[in-house]
Design a protein around this motif. Structure first.
Motif, mmCIF file in Angstrom:
data_model
loop_
_atom_site.group_PDB
_atom_site.id
_atom_site.type_symbol
_atom_site.label_atom_id
_atom_site.label_comp_id
_atom_site.label_asym_id
_atom_site.label_seq_id
_atom_site.Cartn_x
_atom_site.Cartn_y
_atom_site.Cartn_z
ATOM 1 N N LEU A 1 1.962 -52.448 1.627
ATOM 2 C CA LEU A 1 1.048 -52.997 0.615
ATOM 3 C C LEU A 1 1.275 -54.496 0.434
ATOM 4 N N ALA A 2 2.531 -54.911 0.366
ATOM 5 C CA ALA A 2 2.837 -56.328 0.179
ATOM 6 C C ALA A 2 2.312 -57.166 1.346
ATOM 7 N N GLU A 3 2.417 -56.622 2.555
ATOM 8 C CA GLU A 3 1.925 -57.327 3.745
ATOM 9 C C GLU A 3 0.418 -57.540 3.662
ATOM 10 N N ARG A 4 -0.299 -56.499 3.230
ATOM 11 C CA ARG A 4 -1.759 -56.601 3.145
ATOM 12 C C ARG A 4 -2.220 -57.499 2.003
ATOM 13 N N LEU A 5 -1.466 -57.469 0.890
ATOM 14 C CA LEU A 5 -1.871 -58.262 -0.280
ATOM 15 C C LEU A 5 -1.338 -59.686 -0.241
ATOM 16 N N GLY A 6 -0.222 -59.876 0.466
ATOM 17 C CA GLY A 6 0.437 -61.184 0.429
ATOM 18 C C GLY A 6 1.075 -61.443 -0.927
ATOM 19 N N ARG A 7 1.540 -60.367 -1.588
ATOM 20 C CA ARG A 7 2.126 -60.471 -2.923
ATOM 21 C C ARG A 7 3.396 -59.615 -3.010
ATOM 22 N N SER A 8 4.224 -59.927 -4.007
ATOM 23 C CA SER A 8 5.443 -59.138 -4.238
ATOM 24 C C SER A 8 5.090 -57.829 -4.940
ATOM 25 N N VAL A 9 5.803 -56.765 -4.552
ATOM 26 C CA VAL A 9 5.541 -55.432 -5.107
ATOM 27 C C VAL A 9 6.876 -54.792 -5.493
ATOM 28 N N THR A 10 6.884 -54.052 -6.597
ATOM 29 C CA THR A 10 8.066 -53.276 -7.003
ATOM 30 C C THR A 10 7.625 -51.900 -7.476
ATOM 31 N N ASP B 1 8.240 -64.584 -10.796
ATOM 32 C CA ASP B 1 8.639 -65.099 -12.112
ATOM 33 C C ASP B 1 10.054 -64.646 -12.458
ATOM 34 N N LYS B 2 10.530 -65.101 -13.616
ATOM 35 C CA LYS B 2 11.897 -64.806 -14.041
ATOM 36 C C LYS B 2 12.107 -63.306 -14.270
ATOM 37 N N VAL B 3 11.086 -62.629 -14.761
ATOM 38 C CA VAL B 3 11.221 -61.191 -15.023
ATOM 39 C C VAL B 3 11.511 -60.438 -13.727
ATOM 40 N N ARG B 4 10.796 -60.795 -12.650
ATOM 41 C CA ARG B 4 11.042 -60.137 -11.363
ATOM 42 C C ARG B 4 12.450 -60.454 -10.851
ATOM 43 N N LEU B 5 12.852 -61.705 -10.958
ATOM 44 C CA LEU B 5 14.176 -62.090 -10.469
ATOM 45 C C LEU B 5 15.275 -61.393 -11.256
ATOM 46 N N ASP B 6 15.127 -61.310 -12.587
ATOM 47 C CA ASP B 6 16.118 -60.605 -13.415
ATOM 48 C C ASP B 6 16.167 -59.130 -13.060
ATOM 49 N N SER B 7 14.990 -58.544 -12.823
ATOM 50 C CA SER B 7 14.930 -57.120 -12.507
ATOM 51 C C SER B 7 15.665 -56.819 -11.203
ATOM 52 N N ILE B 8 15.497 -57.691 -10.211
ATOM 53 C CA ILE B 8 16.183 -57.491 -8.930
ATOM 54 C C ILE B 8 17.684 -57.715 -9.078
ATOM 55 N N HIS C 1 19.594 -57.474 -11.866
ATOM 56 C CA HIS C 1 20.264 -56.540 -12.778
ATOM 57 C C HIS C 1 19.721 -55.108 -12.674
ATOM 58 N N LEU C 2 18.754 -54.883 -11.775
ATOM 59 C CA LEU C 2 18.115 -53.573 -11.577
ATOM 60 C C LEU C 2 17.297 -53.132 -12.775
ATOM 61 N N GLN C 3 17.091 -54.033 -13.722
ATOM 62 C CA GLN C 3 16.256 -53.748 -14.886
ATOM 63 C C GLN C 3 15.947 -55.081 -15.567
ATOM 64 N N PRO C 4 14.731 -55.251 -16.117
ATOM 65 C CA PRO C 4 14.422 -56.503 -16.817
ATOM 66 C C PRO C 4 15.268 -56.666 -18.077
ATOM 67 N N ALA C 5 15.180 -57.843 -18.684
ATOM 68 C CA ALA C 5 15.873 -58.099 -19.947
ATOM 69 C C ALA C 5 15.365 -57.130 -21.015
ATOM 70 N N GLU C 6 16.191 -56.891 -22.031
ATOM 71 C CA GLU C 6 15.874 -55.890 -23.054
ATOM 72 C C GLU C 6 14.561 -56.195 -23.769
ATOM 73 N N GLU C 7 14.275 -57.479 -24.032
ATOM 74 C CA GLU C 7 13.031 -57.808 -24.731
ATOM 75 C C GLU C 7 11.811 -57.476 -23.865
ATOM 76 N N VAL C 8 11.952 -57.631 -22.557
ATOM 77 C CA VAL C 8 10.862 -57.280 -21.646
ATOM 78 C C VAL C 8 10.671 -55.768 -21.609
ATOM 79 N N VAL C 9 11.788 -55.047 -21.575
ATOM 80 C CA VAL C 9 11.723 -53.587 -21.580
ATOM 81 C C VAL C 9 11.003 -53.097 -22.830
ATOM 82 N N MET D 1 7.017 -64.352 -18.193
ATOM 83 C CA MET D 1 6.469 -63.196 -17.472
ATOM 84 C C MET D 1 5.019 -63.480 -17.097
ATOM 85 N N LEU D 2 4.733 -63.505 -15.784
ATOM 86 C CA LEU D 2 3.376 -63.691 -15.300
ATOM 87 C C LEU D 2 2.572 -62.402 -15.451
ATOM 88 N N ALA D 3 1.260 -62.539 -15.355
ATOM 89 C CA ALA D 3 0.400 -61.356 -15.431
ATOM 90 C C ALA D 3 0.668 -60.446 -14.232
#
Length: 419
Positions: free
Chosen positions: A12-21, A40-47, A49-57, A83-85
């Protein structure tokens, strides 16, 4: 499962040219692609720490994605959280919300065809996860059945169960230790016990996901946890117990007084019943006697090991002196018993007894003498003093005597498991 999910989102990422989780329902990261396009920072934090920051959760949970029926939902940007859309496709199968597939969509420029790709990939991922969940549920039920057999009295049943359980998982290796966590069924609506048991089972499974080989069985009033490769220093046992206890307290919304009993190490699965019985006795003592703390080892409760055996055999009433039974019938009598118990716990140190009770020294002497007058039990006689002390502790264990004890009156055992 992870390999299949990874292949799906890489395509999917190859076809869209976007990051996927893909995250689980608790927003813990399962798989992710390499960075493509804007991140964005949310994606980087998630990778990281294996989970976003508590406020994002908290924010994403508030959106209640599991209840959405659309195939692809747009999550607006939240600048204050960096956090991007995002485009989010809830993963559903078998009537359950299994997680979500996330694609960063900062520009809101996904075409209808791309959105359909996301929806199709999400459906495929959900089927993979649902199949894995069914297999895990079958395996978990098999483990529960084997654990039940491991604590049976019949040696032959335990032998068969032990060999079968060891064959299921290479991480289930000796030595072993059993711990039990209390569950207070008296606080629950009788009609909700079955549902509550399922919730506890899920919470414990989540808490032990990073403890290879650790298996459990949720029963009516306690959770049995089997710890493999049990170190003599209790480090891994304590870590696992702390995680389980925290998850259950938070998940059920109960207070922080849940007790845990810990049995001795055993060398084979066939001996697990021995450690289990010890852990149950230790829990029994922890609940009945104030001052032991949340983690109580069988090896650290001293004379309570013998007392717990007497109480569990229904012999406590016959051992408790009759004079003590009589004093239990009135509030004044209970206060006398409480004073005598604290005095005996402090090795007959009157000064320390005065400090704990916050009374005058003469009051302590008066109560001790009054106890002797009413019961005929001579506290100056070593044998009778021992009978009184053991009788009071047995009465506590059987539940007929529950006078509160001041903090610090019962020395904690020299246990290696600490909160």
């Amino acid at each position: 499962m992870r390999d299949e999910l990874q292949a799906l989102i890489d395509s999917l990422a190859e076809r869209l040219g976007r990051s996927v989780t893909i995250d689980d329902p608790e927003l813990r990261l399962i798989v992710y692609t390499s960075h493509r396009g804007i991140v964005d920072k949310v994606r980087l934090d998630s990778i990281l720490h294996l989970q976003p920051a508590e406020e994002v959760v908290r924010h994403i949970r508030s959106l209640r994605l599991g209840g959405e029926r659309e195939d692809v939902i747009r999550l607006p940007a939240v600048p204050e959280m960096e956090m991007l859309a995002r485009a989010c496709a809830p993963l559903r199968a078998g009537g359950e919300h299994l997680g979500q597939l996330i694609v960063i969509d900062a520009e809101d420029n996904l075409s209808d065809a791309e959105r359909q790709m996301i929806a199709d990939t999400a459906r495929s991922a959900a089927l993979v996860m649902h199949r894995e969940k069914l297999l895990n549920d079958i395996a978990a039920e098999r483990v529960r059945a084997l654990l039940r057999d491991l604590i049976e009295e019949d040696d032959r049943v335990r032998d068969v169960a032990g060999r079968a359980l060891a064959a299921m998982n290479d991480d289930i290796r000796p030595p072993f230790r059993v711990s039990v966590l209390e569950l207070r069924r008296d606080e629950l609506d009788p009609d909700s016990v079955e549902e509550q048991t399922a919730v506890v089972d899920h919470l414990v499974r989540r808490a032990t996901r990073h403890a290879p080989g650790t298996v459990h069985l949720t029963r009516s009033d306690h959770v049995l946890i089997l710890h493999p490769k049990a170190s003599d220093q209790y480090d891994l046992t304590l870590q696992t117990l702390s995680q389980i206890r925290t998850e259950v307290i938070r998940g059920l919304g109960v207070d922080g007084d849940l007790h845990t009993g810990v049995g001795d190490r055993v060398s084979t699965l066939q001996r697990v019943r021995h450690s289990y019985l010890q852990s149950r006795r230790a829990l029994y003592v922890a609940v009945a006697v104030p001052g032991f703390g949340p983690y109580v080892e069988w090896s650290g409760i001293g004379v309570y090991r013998a007392l717990a055996e007497l109480a569990s055999a229904g012999l406590a009433s016959g051992v408790v002196p009759e004079g003590i039974h009589e004093l239990m019938q009135t509030e004044a009598g209970i206060e006398l018993l409480r004073t005598v118990e604290i005095w005996l716990d402090q090795a007959t140190d009157v000064r320390r007894t005065v400090e704990l009770l916050h009374v005058h020294r003469t009051s302590v002497y008066y109560r001790l003498n009054r106890f002797t007058e009413l019961t005929g039990l001579d506290l100056q006689n070593g044998g009778e003093r021992l009978a009184v002390h053991l009788g009071l502790k047995l009465a506590r264990l059987e539940g007929s005597y529950q006078a509160p004890l001041p903090r610090g009156s019962v020395p904690r055992p020299a246990a290696r498991v600490q909160p």
